[in-house]
Write a protein that holds these residues in place. Structure first.
Motif, PDB file in Angstrom:
ATOM      1  N   HIS A 111     -15.248  74.855  32.278  1.00  0.00           N
ATOM      2  CA  HIS A 111     -15.994  74.811  33.536  1.00  0.00           C
ATOM      3  C   HIS A 111     -15.294  75.750  34.515  1.00  0.00           C
ATOM      4  O   HIS A 111     -14.077  75.657  34.692  1.00  0.00           O
ATOM      5  N   ASP A 112     -16.043  76.619  35.156  1.00  0.00           N
ATOM      6  CA  ASP A 112     -15.427  77.602  36.041  1.00  0.00           C
ATOM      7  C   ASP A 112     -15.433  77.186  37.513  1.00  0.00           C
ATOM      8  O   ASP A 112     -15.056  77.964  38.390  1.00  0.00           O
ATOM      9  N   GLY A 113     -15.887  75.958  37.779  1.00  0.00           N
ATOM     10  CA  GLY A 113     -15.850  75.471  39.146  1.00  0.00           C
ATOM     11  C   GLY A 113     -17.061  75.836  39.977  1.00  0.00           C
ATOM     12  O   GLY A 113     -17.168  75.425  41.133  1.00  0.00           O
ATOM     13  N   SER A 114     -17.992  76.569  39.401  1.00  0.00           N
ATOM     14  CA  SER A 114     -19.162  76.999  40.172  1.00  0.00           C
ATOM     15  C   SER A 114     -20.408  76.183  39.846  1.00  0.00           C
ATOM     16  O   SER A 114     -21.466  76.391  40.446  1.00  0.00           O
ATOM     17  N   ASP A 115     -20.296  75.260  38.884  1.00  0.00           N
ATOM     18  CA  ASP A 115     -21.460  74.473  38.458  1.00  0.00           C
ATOM     19  C   ASP A 115     -21.378  73.017  38.902  1.00  0.00           C
ATOM     20  O   ASP A 115     -22.076  72.157  38.356  1.00  0.00           O
ATOM     21  N   GLY A 116     -20.530  72.752  39.877  1.00  0.00           N
ATOM     22  CA  GLY A 116     -20.386  71.387  40.354  1.00  0.00           C
ATOM     23  C   GLY A 116     -19.351  70.580  39.594  1.00  0.00           C
ATOM     24  O   GLY A 116     -18.987  69.470  40.003  1.00  0.00           O
ATOM     25  N   GLU A 117     -18.862  71.140  38.491  1.00  0.00           N
ATOM     26  CA  GLU A 117     -17.813  70.489  37.701  1.00  0.00           C
ATOM     27  C   GLU A 117     -16.452  71.035  38.108  1.00  0.00           C
ATOM     28  O   GLU A 117     -16.339  72.184  38.529  1.00  0.00           O
ATOM     29  N   PRO A 118     -15.410  70.208  37.985  1.00  0.00           N
ATOM     30  CA  PRO A 118     -14.064  70.703  38.299  1.00  0.00           C
ATOM     31  C   PRO A 118     -13.674  71.847  37.360  1.00  0.00           C
ATOM     32  O   PRO A 118     -14.147  71.920  36.215  1.00  0.00           O
ATOM     33  N   LEU A 119     -12.835  72.732  37.847  1.00  0.00           N
ATOM     34  CA  LEU A 119     -12.310  73.818  37.017  1.00  0.00           C
ATOM     35  C   LEU A 119     -11.571  73.211  35.826  1.00  0.00           C
ATOM     36  O   LEU A 119     -10.730  72.320  35.983  1.00  0.00           O
ATOM     37  N   GLN A 120     -11.892  73.692  34.628  1.00  0.00           N
ATOM     38  CA  GLN A 120     -11.289  73.111  33.422  1.00  0.00           C
ATOM     39  C   GLN A 120     -11.227  74.150  32.313  1.00  0.00           C
ATOM     40  O   GLN A 120     -12.167  74.912  32.103  1.00  0.00           O
ATOM     41  N   PHE A 121     -10.097  74.166  31.596  1.00  0.00           N
ATOM     42  CA  PHE A 121      -9.953  75.062  30.461  1.00  0.00           C
ATOM     43  C   PHE A 121     -10.458  74.394  29.189  1.00  0.00           C
ATOM     44  O   PHE A 121     -10.428  73.165  29.057  1.00  0.00           O
ATOM     45  N   ASP A 122     -10.922  75.195  28.254  1.00  0.00           N
ATOM     46  CA  ASP A 122     -11.349  74.722  26.939  1.00  0.00           C
ATOM     47  C   ASP A 122     -10.105  74.606  26.058  1.00  0.00           C
ATOM     48  O   ASP A 122      -9.577  75.611  25.578  1.00  0.00           O
ATOM     49  N   GLY A 123      -9.642  73.391  25.883  1.00  0.00           N
ATOM     50  CA  GLY A 123      -8.384  73.166  25.169  1.00  0.00           C
ATOM     51  C   GLY A 123      -8.337  73.765  23.779  1.00  0.00           C
ATOM     52  O   GLY A 123      -7.323  74.332  23.367  1.00  0.00           O
TER      53      GLY A 123
END
Length: 245
Positions: A111-123
Motif C-alpha cells: 500500500h503506498d498510502g494514497s488509497d486510504g490504507e496505511p503505507l505498507q511494504f509487501d513482505g
C-alpha cells in the motif's frame, strides 16, 4: 545511452520519478538521507584513521586502532572504535550510494498510502528491493558503479549459497559489496529502519536481528562494527527526531 553519476538534484529527481506517493517518498527518501549521513560519518572516520597512520608511520599495533585517532584528537563525527582501512574512502561516492541504495523499495509496496490504507511494504517481495533498485537505476542511465549500491546492500551481504539455502526469490548469484564504499553504505543501512514510524537501531540491536540468520551472520556484522566503528546513535535519533531501540 551514456551512463552518468547523478548530482544531488538528479538523485532527488530519481526518487520523485519512481515514488508512487508523497508518503512513500517521505519515508524512503528520508531513510536514504539518514543512511547517507551515517555512511559519510563512517567514511570520514575511516579516512582519519588512515591519514593518522600515514602520519605516524607503521609503528606498533596501536596505529591500527581507533586509539591512535583518539591520541591524535582526530575528528570522528561521534564515531567510536574502528580500524585502519586498506585505503582512503571516497566520501562523495559513499554519500551518493547512501542516497540511492534503497530506491528499489518503492517497487515493493503493498500500500503506498494514497488509497486510504496505511503505507505498507509487501513482505514476501521485499527481498527484491535491492535488485529492483539496481535495475531501475540502470534503466535511468545511472552508472553501474552507483547502481550497485542498491544491489549489494541487503543484510550484511547475500552470497549465492545463502540465496539458494534460504530459497530466496532472487537469481542465485552473489549480492555482496564489491568495494569499501558499498560496504560502508551496507553497514550504515543497518542503523536505521523504514518501519512505520521509522527508528534507529544500536549495533547491539542489529546484532540480535543478524543472529536470526545464524551465528556466522551475526559474526559478520560484529566484524564490520569492529572495522568501521560505532556511530553516535542517540545523537542521530535526536537529530532526525526518530525513536531508537
Amino acid at each position: 545511452m551514456t551512463s552518468y553519476i547523478p548530482t544531488l538534484d538528479q538523485i532527488d529527481e530519481l526518487h520523485q520519478k519512481i515514488a508512487p506517493s508523497q508518503a512513500a517518498y517521505d519515508l524512503v527518501h528520508m531513510h536514504c538521507v539518514v543512511v547517507a549521513t551515517i555512511a559519510r560519518q563512517l567514511a570520514r572516520h575511516q579516512n582519519a584513521l588512515f591519514t593518522n597512520k600515514l602520519g605516524q608511520g607503521s609503528g606498533n599495533a596501536l596505529d591500527d586502532s581507533a586509539g591512535a585517532a583518539e591520541q591524535a584528537d582526530l575528528p570522528s563525527d561521534g564515531i567510536t572504535g574502528g580500524r585502519v582501512p586498506k585505503r582512503l574512502i571516497d566520501e562523495h561516492l559513499a554519500t551518493i550510494g547512501g542516497l540511492l541504495h534503497d530506491i528499489g523499495t518503492y517497487r515493493v509496496l503493498k500500500h503506498d498510502g494514497s488509497d486510504g490504507e496505511p503505507l505498507q511494504f509487501d513482505g514476501k517481495r521485499y527481498i527484491l528491493h535491492g535488485l529492483l533498485g539496481y535495475e531501475y537505476l540502470l534503466e535511468q542511465g545511472v552508472d553501474e558503479s552507483i547502481a550497485q549500491f542498491a544491489r549489494n546492500h541487503t543484510g550484511v551481504g547475500l552470497t549465492q549459497q545463502m540465496v539458494i539455502a534460504q530459497n530466496l526469490p532472487l537469481p542465485p548469484v552473489d549480492y555482496m559489496p564489491v568495494n569499501l564504499e558499498q560496504e560502508i553504505v551496507m553497514v550504515a543501512d543497518k542503523y536505521n529502519s523504514k518501519s512505520i514510524p521509522p527508528k534507529f537501531l544500536t549495533a547491539q540491536a542489529y546484532a540480535k536481528r543478524a543472529e536470526r540468520y545464524g551465528e556466522a551472520n551475526k559474526r559478520r556484522w560484529l566484524d564490520l562494527v569492529d572495522q568501521y566503528g560505532v556511530p553516535d546513535v542517540p545523537a542521530l535519533a535526536a537529530r532526525f527526531r526518530m525513536r531508537m531501540i
